[in-house]
Design a protein around this motif. Structure first.
Motif, PDB file in Angstrom:
ATOM      1  N   SER A  43       0.856  -1.169   0.000  1.00  0.00           N
ATOM      2  CA  SER A  43       0.000   0.000   0.000  1.00  0.00           C
ATOM      3  C   SER A  43       0.891   1.217   0.000  1.00  0.00           C
ATOM      4  O   SER A  43       1.950   1.218   0.605  1.00  0.00           O
ATOM      5  N   GLY A  44       0.465   2.210  -0.694  1.00  0.00           N
ATOM      6  CA  GLY A  44       1.272   3.403  -0.733  1.00  0.00           C
ATOM      7  C   GLY A  44       1.091   4.117  -2.043  1.00  0.00           C
ATOM      8  O   GLY A  44       0.286   3.716  -2.879  1.00  0.00           O
TER       9      GLY A  44
ATOM     10  N   PHE B 188     -10.158  -2.736   8.065  1.00  0.00           N
ATOM     11  CA  PHE B 188     -11.404  -3.337   7.616  1.00  0.00           C
ATOM     12  C   PHE B 188     -11.322  -4.809   7.919  1.00  0.00           C
ATOM     13  O   PHE B 188     -10.521  -5.499   7.302  1.00  0.00           O
ATOM     14  N   GLY B 190     -11.357  -8.422   7.620  1.00  0.00           N
ATOM     15  CA  GLY B 190     -11.481  -9.227   6.411  1.00  0.00           C
ATOM     16  C   GLY B 190     -10.904  -8.543   5.202  1.00  0.00           C
ATOM     17  O   GLY B 190     -10.728  -9.153   4.173  1.00  0.00           O
ATOM     18  N   GLY B 191     -10.610  -7.261   5.319  1.00  0.00           N
ATOM     19  CA  GLY B 191     -10.166  -6.549   4.134  1.00  0.00           C
ATOM     20  C   GLY B 191      -8.784  -5.971   4.233  1.00  0.00           C
ATOM     21  O   GLY B 191      -8.289  -5.377   3.292  1.00  0.00           O
ATOM     22  N   GLY B 192      -8.156  -6.132   5.368  1.00  0.00           N
ATOM     23  CA  GLY B 192      -6.815  -5.589   5.508  1.00  0.00           C
ATOM     24  C   GLY B 192      -6.819  -4.269   6.250  1.00  0.00           C
ATOM     25  O   GLY B 192      -7.816  -3.869   6.852  1.00  0.00           O
ATOM     26  N   ARG B 194      -4.904  -0.124   6.559  1.00  0.00           N
ATOM     27  CA  ARG B 194      -3.996   0.840   5.973  1.00  0.00           C
ATOM     28  C   ARG B 194      -3.496   1.803   7.029  1.00  0.00           C
ATOM     29  O   ARG B 194      -4.183   2.118   7.989  1.00  0.00           O
ATOM     30  N   ILE B 471      -8.516 -15.584   4.435  1.00  0.00           N
ATOM     31  CA  ILE B 471      -9.260 -14.340   4.455  1.00  0.00           C
ATOM     32  C   ILE B 471     -10.740 -14.639   4.368  1.00  0.00           C
ATOM     33  O   ILE B 471     -11.206 -15.275   3.441  1.00  0.00           O
ATOM     34  N   LEU B 473     -14.607 -12.868   4.665  1.00  0.00           N
ATOM     35  CA  LEU B 473     -15.228 -11.566   4.591  1.00  0.00           C
ATOM     36  C   LEU B 473     -16.109 -11.324   5.783  1.00  0.00           C
ATOM     37  O   LEU B 473     -16.884 -12.168   6.172  1.00  0.00           O
ATOM     38  N   PRO B 477     -17.880  -3.454   9.374  1.00  0.00           N
ATOM     39  CA  PRO B 477     -16.603  -2.822   9.620  1.00  0.00           C
ATOM     40  C   PRO B 477     -16.502  -2.356  11.061  1.00  0.00           C
ATOM     41  O   PRO B 477     -15.413  -2.163  11.566  1.00  0.00           O
ATOM     42  N   GLN B 489      -4.433   5.941   0.503  1.00  0.00           N
ATOM     43  CA  GLN B 489      -3.626   5.313   1.513  1.00  0.00           C
ATOM     44  C   GLN B 489      -2.180   5.727   1.303  1.00  0.00           C
ATOM     45  O   GLN B 489      -1.684   5.736   0.196  1.00  0.00           O
TER      46      GLN B 489
ATOM     47  N   LEU C  35      -9.199  -7.290  -2.386  1.00  0.00           N
ATOM     48  CA  LEU C  35      -9.915  -6.731  -1.240  1.00  0.00           C
ATOM     49  C   LEU C  35      -9.571  -5.252  -1.075  1.00  0.00           C
ATOM     50  O   LEU C  35     -10.434  -4.413  -1.114  1.00  0.00           O
ATOM     51  N   VAL C  36      -8.307  -4.973  -0.906  1.00  0.00           N
ATOM     52  CA  VAL C  36      -7.892  -3.578  -0.831  1.00  0.00           C
ATOM     53  C   VAL C  36      -7.019  -3.266  -2.037  1.00  0.00           C
ATOM     54  O   VAL C  36      -7.270  -2.348  -2.792  1.00  0.00           O
ATOM     55  N   MET C 101     -14.402   3.160   1.777  1.00  0.00           N
ATOM     56  CA  MET C 101     -14.514   3.282   3.224  1.00  0.00           C
ATOM     57  C   MET C 101     -14.927   1.945   3.823  1.00  0.00           C
ATOM     58  O   MET C 101     -14.592   1.616   4.933  1.00  0.00           O
ATOM     59  N   THR C 102     -15.751   1.221   3.092  1.00  0.00           N
ATOM     60  CA  THR C 102     -16.232  -0.055   3.594  1.00  0.00           C
ATOM     61  C   THR C 102     -15.655  -1.148   2.687  1.00  0.00           C
ATOM     62  O   THR C 102     -15.352  -0.892   1.536  1.00  0.00           O
ATOM     63  N   PRO C 103     -15.526  -2.332   3.208  1.00  0.00           N
ATOM     64  CA  PRO C 103     -14.909  -3.382   2.405  1.00  0.00           C
ATOM     65  C   PRO C 103     -15.725  -3.714   1.156  1.00  0.00           C
ATOM     66  O   PRO C 103     -16.927  -3.895   1.231  1.00  0.00           O
ATOM     67  N   THR C 105     -15.352  -6.252  -2.302  1.00  0.00           N
ATOM     68  CA  THR C 105     -14.553  -7.295  -2.926  1.00  0.00           C
ATOM     69  C   THR C 105     -14.703  -7.200  -4.431  1.00  0.00           C
ATOM     70  O   THR C 105     -15.808  -7.013  -4.926  1.00  0.00           O
TER      71      THR C 105
END
Lengths: 256, 534, 145
Positions: A43-44, B188, B190-192, B194, B471, B473, B477, B489, C35-36, C101-103, C105
């Motif tokens: 990330s970045g 988040f 399940g989502g990682g 930052r 992972i 889901l 959140p 990020q 995911l992200v 802001m929210t996950p 996929t």
């Protein structure tokens, strides 16, 4: 010694083995790369993504997995056995070793030419396969090889692997009675760490050191040093000792 | 050939027929569940009732949960098999002794026969602890904590593993120049996660250190219910957030301007779960800023303090009829209890039993020796009374008998089964089943245990399935600071060019020099050996 | 000289052999879940199909970044669900990310995989040059005799 090496490098038997290794490794590398669906997360800002991409790309440079190592070890063992034992078996050696040079010098030149051949037979197809897959991203390749310092490490990686395989085979060749025994013996020894899952011997130790160096260190110089440091004993010192023993043995043993 | 084909087809067809589960067949045959624990404790068998230990119950086969509450809570999930006694032996004091450390406010030991809490340890081709040194930031390996707040893990090194907390400002290590690395953390589940680099922070989350050990080593650690298959194995040290009270209006300057967090909630307890197979020991640790806490679980002791044993039992029928019929019957030998309505046939191990039947204000009692081929008992119910003498500790506790509040002291009741509940503010509520025989005078003392300061946070650890994905889901959140997220990020792993000095310290390269000289010496030795020969 | 000939011959052989191997490998689509953010190294060019589902009203940005040219080749704001396709013009790494802001996929599927023109040119070029060189060497040797 130079003449001796040149002679070995032009020997048709050696070259057939060389081509076998070259083509087989090239195909294996290539198919390994097409299977490749490496993922990475970072990330970045975009610059970080670019540098991480280049690093990950560098890590996909073909290295020796199980399949590749099998071919590689076989090629190395064949080359060395052919060079060092076959001529003795066929009595050609009598004439070679009766030249006014010391025995070890002959053996050393044979070992060196085996190394050159094996090195070329692995590095060239590796790059060939890599370019045949990723040839359309020259900027990233350049960045990976030079900016991230993969070129140096990668050359050292192959040099180390070659040194290991050749020195193990050379030692076995010096100890064994004929070509067949030498070939079998070196393949067994080279393959043993793989079968016994010994992580402290090559190829695992060199692979791990390379991976670790390039994933944990930031700067090219540190990466190279960490790589050498991590693989030093079994990747560098042990082969040198084995090669040395092989050379000393060649002095003791009769040519026949 | 054709016969072979037929046989083969037959075999294949046999494989295709779904296996039948025999659930109905054993309906009549009960299983026996014994809970052996020091007396004075109450075993709550979920869906059946609460009983003073030791207790045995004749139950229809199935899965049962036994819960023994106290400052050490023991939860046992077992399946009861027909014609077999399942003996659960629990020693809460030994469980307590097996868990040592400081700051532990409550312990929960779980034994679940149908779950495996041990996670398969991943042997990664890389070392998750080997992270680049130099700049800010480290390796972020996934962990799924959503309660009480979303958390993630940030690794700076073997002994520098930080548990990051969503929606806070955190100080995670220093860069090579000694400047603190400050981050705004967004997670988040399940989502990682930052991390955004920030400055001018008005409040950073204080850290506490948790050192987790076990006997033997290499057991799975769950932190607040979360787990990471690369690193969470004993022994392991963490830095965890220790926020003693709610903090309001915290600000920092981030990449895109000022970030304001309206409130950072108190987080002063962490749940440390250590698992081995069917066993899971959860300790709740109360943490204060800048303190170090230890949790040490002796899993071998836990395993001897909490056992489940199965024995086949031979049963004989006991037929009970009554006048009037349809009365409730309890058959007990002091430990084992079985319930039914007349007319009924009980299948029980041989032994001496007391049979108590009751209906409204009528009741009867009879002793019977059950042996040989079984027995038949007829009871004529007559009006009778029983007296229950109650003493509770603390004295201001409320006593409920079948849900109705009663006075403490001597109670005259009609015989039967009663559910007694004793509760008091600040204490753990106890409830148990009491059986009163006709003309019996029974005295019961109930003393409540103080509730620990920490309430159950409701963290559930799901046992590992055979191949759970790393992972999963999660929908929630659980993030109350949604609005303050910036949509970029930033992650300040410093680019190569920015740092003048190589982070790999000088002392690292010294052994390498030695190694190189060793190599040179070897080569020299070989050279000399070759030269001097002849 | 023989060594050079061996190298040239091997190069030609490998060049010929890579095509059937590649053909086999590229028929399988690559798929992944984002995911992200997730970088993928793909061994050929192709078409990436992106699809994501989020609750109605959830706003997020889908981005595909190409590190070779240093630019995003797709950057799209989406609400609710999103379907998109993007050409991956070359092999190598791509970075797929979702800003949200929210996950959310996102599934990525890479189909229509084939080697890019540049790569093909490199293969033909290298193979051809090797063949020519080998021919020239053989011819010269033949003439000497």
């Amino acid at each position: 010694m130079k003449i001796q090496m040149k002679w070995e490098l032009e020997d048709p038997y050696n070259l057939i083995v060389f081509m076998f290794g070259f083509i087989m490794l090239g195909i294996t590398f290539f198919s390994g790369l097409t299977r490749n669906d490496v993922v990475f997360m970072v990330s970045g800002p975009d610059e970080i993504i670019v540098s991480e991409s280049a690093k990950t790309l560098g890590l996909t440079l073909p290295r020796l997995g199980t399949e590749e190592y099998t071919i590689f070890a076989l090629t190395g063992a064949l080359l060395v056995s052919l060079m060092m034992r076959y001529d003795r078996d066929t009595r050609v050696a009598k004439s070679v070793y009766s030249l006014p040079v010391r025995n070890y010098s002959v053996v050393l030149s044979k070992a060196l030419s085996a190394m050159v051949l094996l090195f070329l037979a692995s590095l060239l197809p590796a790059f060939l396969a890599f370019v045949y897959i990723h040839g359309d991203i020259p900027d990233l390749i350049g960045r990976a090889l030079f900016g991230e310092g993969f070129l140096a490490g990668y050359l050292i990686y192959w040099a180390m692997m070659v040194l290991y395989v050749v020195s193990v085979s050379a030692l076995v060749a010096m100890l064994s009675p004929n070509t067949f025994a030498s070939l079998l013996g070196s393949i067994t020894l080279l393959y043993a760490p793989l079968v016994l899952k010994l992580r402290s011997l090559p190829p695992a130790v060199i692979n791990e050191a390379f991976f670790k160096a390039y994933t944990t260190q930031f700067y090219p110089a540190d990466r190279v040093v960490t790589f050498l440091d991590g693989s030093f004993y079994t990747g560098l010192l042990l082969p040198v000792v084995m090669l040395g023993v092989a050379l000393i043995l060649s002095e003791w043993r009769d040519v026949s | 050939m054709r016969w072979n084909a037929l046989l083969f087809a037959f075999l294949v067809a046999g494989l295709l027929i779904p296996p039948e589960y025999s659930s109905g067949e054993a309906m009549g045959e009960p299983g026996y569940l014994f809970v052996e624990a020091p007396s004075g404790l109450v075993a709550d068998i979920v869906g059946v009732g609460s009983y003073a230990t030791p207790v045995g119950l004749a139950l229809p086969p199935g899965n049962y949960t036994v819960r023994i509450t106290g400052n050490v809570t023991v939860i046992v999930q077992v399946s009861v098999v027909a014609e077999t006694s399942t003996i659960v032996r629990v020693d809460p004091n030994a469980v307590r002794d097996a868990v040592s450390g400081d700051g532990i406010v409550s312990i929960k030991a779980i034994f679940n026969e149908s779950a495996n809490y041990s996670q398969e340890k991943l042997h990664p081709p890389f070392d998750p602890f080997a992270v680049p040194s130099g700049g800010c930031g480290g390796a972020s390996v996934y962990i799924n904590i959503s309660k009480p707040y979303p958390m993630d893990v940030e690794i700076l090194g073997r002994n520098r593993v930080y548990i990051t907390l969503n929606g806070t400002f955190m100080h995670i290590g220093d860069d090579s120049d000694g400047n603190p690395c400050m981050f705004y953390v967004g997670i988040f589940p399940g989502g990682g996660s930052r991390l955004e680099s920030i400055r001018n922070v008005t409040y950073t989350v204080p850290w506490a250190r948790l050192e987790i050990n076990s006997t033997p080593d290499d057991l799975t650690i769950y932190l607040n219910g979360g787990h990471n298959r690369y690193i969470f194995y004993t022994p392991m040290d963490f830095y965890v957030p220790a926020i003693p009270h709610d903090v309001y209006n915290v600000t920092a300057v981030g990449y895109y301007g000022t970030i304001r967090i309206p409130v950072i909630h108190r987080l002063d307890t962490h749940t440390v779960g250590i698992a081995d197979g069917h066993y899971l020991v959860e300790s709740v640790v109360k943490v204060a800023p800048n303190e170090t806490y230890h949790v040490n679980v002796n899993m071998e002791k836990i395993k001897s303090a909490l056992t489940v044993e199965r024995k086949a039992v031979e049963t004989v029928p006991l037929e009970v009829r009554s006048e009037p019929s349809n009365a409730s019957v309890v058959v007990t030998d002091g430990v084992l209890r079985a319930f039914a309505n007349t007319p009924a046939t009980f299948l029980l191990p041989r032994g001496n039993y007391t049979i108590i039947a009751f209906k409204n204000n009528l009741s009867a009692q009879k002793s019977v020796v059950l042996g040989g081929e079984g027995a038949k008992v007829f009871l004529r119910l007559i009006p009778a009374n029983a007296t229950l003498s109650l003493a509770v500790q603390p004295e201001n506790a409320t006593v409920l008998l079948n849900g109705e509040e009663v006075e403490v002291g001597n109670l005259t009741l009609s015989p039967g089964r009663y559910n007694l509940t004793v509760k008091a503010p600040g204490y753990i509520t106890k409830s148990l089943e009491v059986i009163l025989a006709p003309n019996e005078f029974k005295s019961i003392e109930v003393s409540l245990e103080r509730k620990s300061v920490v309430e159950d946070k409701g963290i559930a650890i799901s046992p590992s399935q055979s191949k759970t994905d790393d992972i999963k889901l999660e929908e929630t959140p659980g993030n109350e600071q949604k609005g303050v997220f910036n949509d970029t990020q930033t992650f300040t792993t410093s680019p190569t060019e920015n740092i003048p000095n190589s982070p790999s310290p000088k002392e690292d390269s010294r052994p390498f020099v030695i190694k190189i000289s060793l190599l040179m010496v070897t080569i020299g030795a070989i050279y000399i050996a070759l030269r001097t020969r002849r | 000289m023989r060594l050079l000939k061996a190298i040239l011959l091997s190069t030609i052989l490998i060049t010929i052999l890579v095509f059937p191997i590649e053909k086999n490998a590229l028929t399988q689509p690559i798929s992944g879940v984002v995911l992200v953010g997730r970088g993928m190294i793909v061994p050929s060019s192709g078409v990436a199909l992106l699809s994501s589902n989020a609750e109605d009203g959830t706003e997020y940005t889908v981005r595909v970044f190409d590190p070779e040219i240093g630019e995003a080749i797709l950057e799209r704001n989406a609400t609710g669900s999103f379907r998109g396709r993007v050409m991956l013009k070359h092999s190598g790494p791509y970075y797929f990310s979702i800003r949200t802001m929210t996950p959310v996929t996102m599934a990525v599927r890479i189909i229509n995989r084939y080697p890019s023109v540049t790569v093909l040119n490199i293969r033909y070029g290298l193979g051809g040059v090797s063949a020519l060189l080998l021919a020239a060497i053989l011819l010269m040797e033949g003439r000497k005799k």
